[in-house]
Design an enzyme around this catalytic site. Sequence first.
Site, PDB file in Angstrom:
ATOM      1  CG  HIS A   1      -5.698   1.909   5.364  1.00  0.00           C
ATOM      2  ND1 HIS A   1      -5.236   2.808   6.295  1.00  0.00           N
ATOM      3  CD2 HIS A   1      -4.698   1.020   5.164  1.00  0.00           C
ATOM      4  CE1 HIS A   1      -3.998   2.480   6.621  1.00  0.00           C
ATOM      5  NE2 HIS A   1      -3.642   1.404   5.951  1.00  0.00           N
TER       6      HIS A   1
ATOM      7  CB  SER B   1       5.650  -1.505  11.906  1.00  0.00           C
ATOM      8  OG  SER B   1       5.204  -0.186  12.193  1.00  0.00           O
TER       9      SER B   1
ATOM     10  CG  ASN C   1      -1.717   1.231   1.411  1.00  0.00           C
ATOM     11  OD1 ASN C   1      -1.748   2.084   0.522  1.00  0.00           O
ATOM     12  ND2 ASN C   1      -2.387   1.362   2.547  1.00  0.00           N
ATOM     13  CD1 TRP C   2       3.348   0.896  -2.854  1.00  0.00           C
ATOM     14  CD2 TRP C   2       3.506   2.048  -4.766  1.00  0.00           C
ATOM     15  NE1 TRP C   2       4.015   0.120  -3.764  1.00  0.00           N
ATOM     16  CE2 TRP C   2       4.129   0.786  -4.945  1.00  0.00           C
ATOM     17  CE3 TRP C   2       3.475   2.942  -5.848  1.00  0.00           C
ATOM     18  CZ2 TRP C   2       4.716   0.414  -6.155  1.00  0.00           C
ATOM     19  CZ3 TRP C   2       4.063   2.565  -7.055  1.00  0.00           C
ATOM     20  CH2 TRP C   2       4.678   1.314  -7.192  1.00  0.00           C
ATOM     21  CE  LYS C   3      -0.062   3.134   4.860  1.00  0.00           C
ATOM     22  NZ  LYS C   3       0.042   3.221   6.304  1.00  0.00           N
TER      23      LYS C   3
ATOM     24  CD  GLU D   1      -2.718   5.404   6.945  1.00  0.00           C
ATOM     25  OE1 GLU D   1      -2.758   5.444   5.698  1.00  0.00           O
ATOM     26  OE2 GLU D   1      -1.768   4.913   7.575  1.00  0.00           O
TER      27      GLU D   1
ATOM     28  N   GLY E   1       3.061  -1.091   4.218  1.00  0.00           N
ATOM     29  CA  GLY E   1       3.046   0.334   3.877  1.00  0.00           C
ATOM     30  C   GLY E   1       4.445   0.816   3.540  1.00  0.00           C
ATOM     31  N   GLY E   2       5.066   1.520   4.487  1.00  0.00           N
ATOM     32  CA  GLY E   2       6.364   2.164   4.265  1.00  0.00           C
ATOM     33  C   GLY E   2       7.411   1.293   3.569  1.00  0.00           C
TER      34      GLY E   2
ATOM     35  N   GLY F   1       2.828   2.386  10.846  1.00  0.00           N
ATOM     36  CA  GLY F   1       3.748   3.514  10.694  1.00  0.00           C
ATOM     37  C   GLY F   1       4.498   3.887  11.953  1.00  0.00           C
TER      38      GLY F   1
ATOM     39  CD  GLU G   1      -3.202  -2.530   7.328  1.00  0.00           C
ATOM     40  OE1 GLU G   1      -2.155  -2.781   6.734  1.00  0.00           O
ATOM     41  OE2 GLU G   1      -3.845  -1.476   7.151  1.00  0.00           O
TER      42      GLU G   1
HETATM   43  P1  13P Z   1       3.212   0.547   7.595  1.00  0.00           P
HETATM   44  O1  13P Z   1       3.750  -0.746   7.002  1.00  0.00           O
HETATM   45  O2  13P Z   1       3.892   1.769   7.060  1.00  0.00           O
HETATM   46  O3  13P Z   1       3.148   0.477   9.078  1.00  0.00           O
HETATM   47  O4  13P Z   1       1.695   0.678   7.082  1.00  0.00           O
HETATM   48  C1  13P Z   1       0.861  -0.421   7.180  1.00  0.00           C
HETATM   49  C2  13P Z   1      -0.391  -0.122   6.455  1.00  0.00           C
HETATM   50  O5  13P Z   1      -1.155   0.735   6.861  1.00  0.00           O
HETATM   51  C3  13P Z   1      -0.661  -0.873   5.222  1.00  0.00           C
HETATM   52  O6  13P Z   1      -1.950  -0.652   4.761  1.00  0.00           O
END
Ligand code: 13P
Length: 264
Positions: A94, A210, A9-11, A96, A231-232, A170, A164
């Site tokens: 998600h 993470s 997930n590149w956000k 967020e 994510g990251g 994050g 999650e």
């Molecule tokens: P991180 O891997 O950056 O913690 O993000 C996880 C995430 O929200 C994937 O959707």
Amino acid sequence: MRFPIIAGNWKMNTTVTEAIELVGQLRKGISSAFSVEVVVCPPFVSLAAVKEALKGTSIKLGAQNLHFEDKGAYTGEVSPLMVADLCEVIIIGHSERRQYFGETGEIVNKKIGAALRAGLKPILCIGEKLEDNEAGRTAEVVTEQLRSSLAGIDVFADLVVAYEPIWAIGTGKAAHGKPVNETAALIRRILTELSNQETADSIRILYGGSVTAENIAEFLEQSEIDGALVGGASLKADQFISMVEQAEYIYFPNNPPTKDLIPW
Ligand code: 13P
């Protein structure tokens, strides 16, 4: 047998140019002979370019959100039909989006229904806040989120659920394999109630929060966890490739390593 998924997930990261560059790097390390399902979810504006850049690979394309109406006067929104024209996969619910954009269980439910009507494969995200975790309410929150998201939906084998925990996203503080495995087992029990044993046994349950190349094995080795939503670390080609490789060797230990990489 559930085929594992490693999804990125590149956000809200990468310009179109950066997205194409990242795909170029991923192509060098992710073999089409791998049995792991690999998905990348760039921002909307990069979807068409990334689709083109992924040609000839087995990497699937996903989006991060959609509106629940097929079309209309919803300035700035993107419809399920538009997403389905480019992608196979869609991330829905998600944390967020729930946290910063007011997405309720009811909205998530409508989006799941709309995604299914458009032929998209949803990755439904659920997970508890830190205070719920500390108060021992994880099971309660996850159960409620799952039930409200899937109310009235014909739960089917192609659904993917990503657990999650919000406190792990994050923060660099990933959860641990065993408790996540227990939550995944709970999720599968609820999915069984909402469908049947066979369907629930086919649904892939991912962990997200993470995840890195250094800690992913702890999750992939658990019996109820079928991959990760990253994510990251999915923005770093070497990290993402390593995670896909580790998944390949953990889930398919008898597959000989392959050099069948896709040339760029
Ligand atoms: P991180 O891997 O950056 O913690 O993000 C996880 C995430 O929200 C994937 O959707």
